[in-house]
Write a protein that holds these residues in place. Structure first.
Motif, PDB file in Angstrom:
ATOM      1  N   ALA A 199       0.839  -1.203   0.000  1.00 35.72           N
ATOM      2  CA  ALA A 199       0.000   0.000   0.000  1.00 35.72           C
ATOM      3  C   ALA A 199       0.873   1.250   0.000  1.00 35.72           C
ATOM      4  O   ALA A 199       0.636   2.194  -0.769  1.00 35.72           O
ATOM      5  CB  ALA A 199      -0.928  -0.006   1.220  1.00 35.72           C
TER       6      ALA A 199
ATOM      7  N   THR B 279     -15.157   2.066   2.593  1.00 37.71           N
ATOM      8  CA  THR B 279     -13.806   1.843   2.065  1.00 37.71           C
ATOM      9  C   THR B 279     -13.413   0.385   2.212  1.00 37.71           C
ATOM     10  O   THR B 279     -12.880  -0.223   1.281  1.00 37.71           O
ATOM     11  CB  THR B 279     -12.784   2.731   2.802  1.00 37.71           C
ATOM     12  OG1 THR B 279     -13.201   4.080   2.699  1.00 37.71           O
ATOM     13  CG2 THR B 279     -11.400   2.575   2.222  1.00 37.71           C
TER      14      THR B 279
ATOM     15  N   GLY C  44     -12.610  -2.376  -0.540  1.00 44.18           N
ATOM     16  CA  GLY C  44     -11.409  -3.207  -0.463  1.00 44.18           C
ATOM     17  C   GLY C  44     -11.752  -4.683  -0.567  1.00 44.18           C
ATOM     18  O   GLY C  44     -11.066  -5.447  -1.248  1.00 44.18           O
ATOM     19  N   CYS C  45     -12.831  -5.079   0.085  1.00 45.32           N
ATOM     20  CA  CYS C  45     -13.267  -6.477  -0.001  1.00 45.32           C
ATOM     21  C   CYS C  45     -13.703  -6.816  -1.426  1.00 45.32           C
ATOM     22  O   CYS C  45     -13.452  -7.903  -1.917  1.00 45.32           O
ATOM     23  CB  CYS C  45     -14.397  -6.758   0.987  1.00 45.32           C
ATOM     24  SG  CYS C  45     -13.821  -6.828   2.692  1.00 45.32           S
TER      25      CYS C  45
END
Length: 131
Positions: free
Chosen positions: A12, A56, A60-61
């Motif tokens: 990230a 968020t 992301g999932c």
């Protein structure tokens, strides 16, 4: 699991800095959810992240489900349950030699996210030691 989280933080950070985000901002953005994620994993409630954390996390999932799962599919078929899926130390010697631990720490100490973190922590003069 720790290695997955650590590599995720590093990835990230690298992705954000390559996109032009300042290193200091990328540091905080790549780490601010880590305690929550670690706690969620420890409570074996990872599946709750969609409902609990935020949109968020939901996104992301979604990305994980549609992008990462296919990338990890072949790898995960080879992973035994003594690595992920049950207590890693069950039936195994759970100790790590101090020499090996020092070598591993030395190898990871100089990643950019670690260097930025050290600089930012040095600037936090009002922080109290927890030990």
């Amino acid at each position: 699991m720790v290695a997955f989280v650590k590599s995720g933080v590093e990835l990230a950070f690298e992705t954000m800095t390559e996109a032009g985000i300042k290193e200091e901002s990328a540091y905080y953005e790549s780490l601010h959810e880590t305690p929550l994620i670690a706690n969620t994993i420890a409570r074996k409630k990872l599946f709750e992240m969609n409902r609990v954390i935020s949109d968020t996390a939901e996104y992301g999932c979604y990305l994980f489900d549609h992008a990462c799962k296919p990338l990890l599919a072949d790898f995960m078929k080879k992973v035994e349950t003594n690595v992920i899926g049950k207590n890693f130390n069950e039936g195994l010697q759970a100790s790590v030699s101090n020499k090996e631990l020092v070598e591993v720490n030395e190898a990871i100490r100089f990643h950019d996210v670690e260097m930025v973190g050290a600089e930012l922590r040095d600037a936090m003069t009002a922080m109290k030691a927890i030990i």
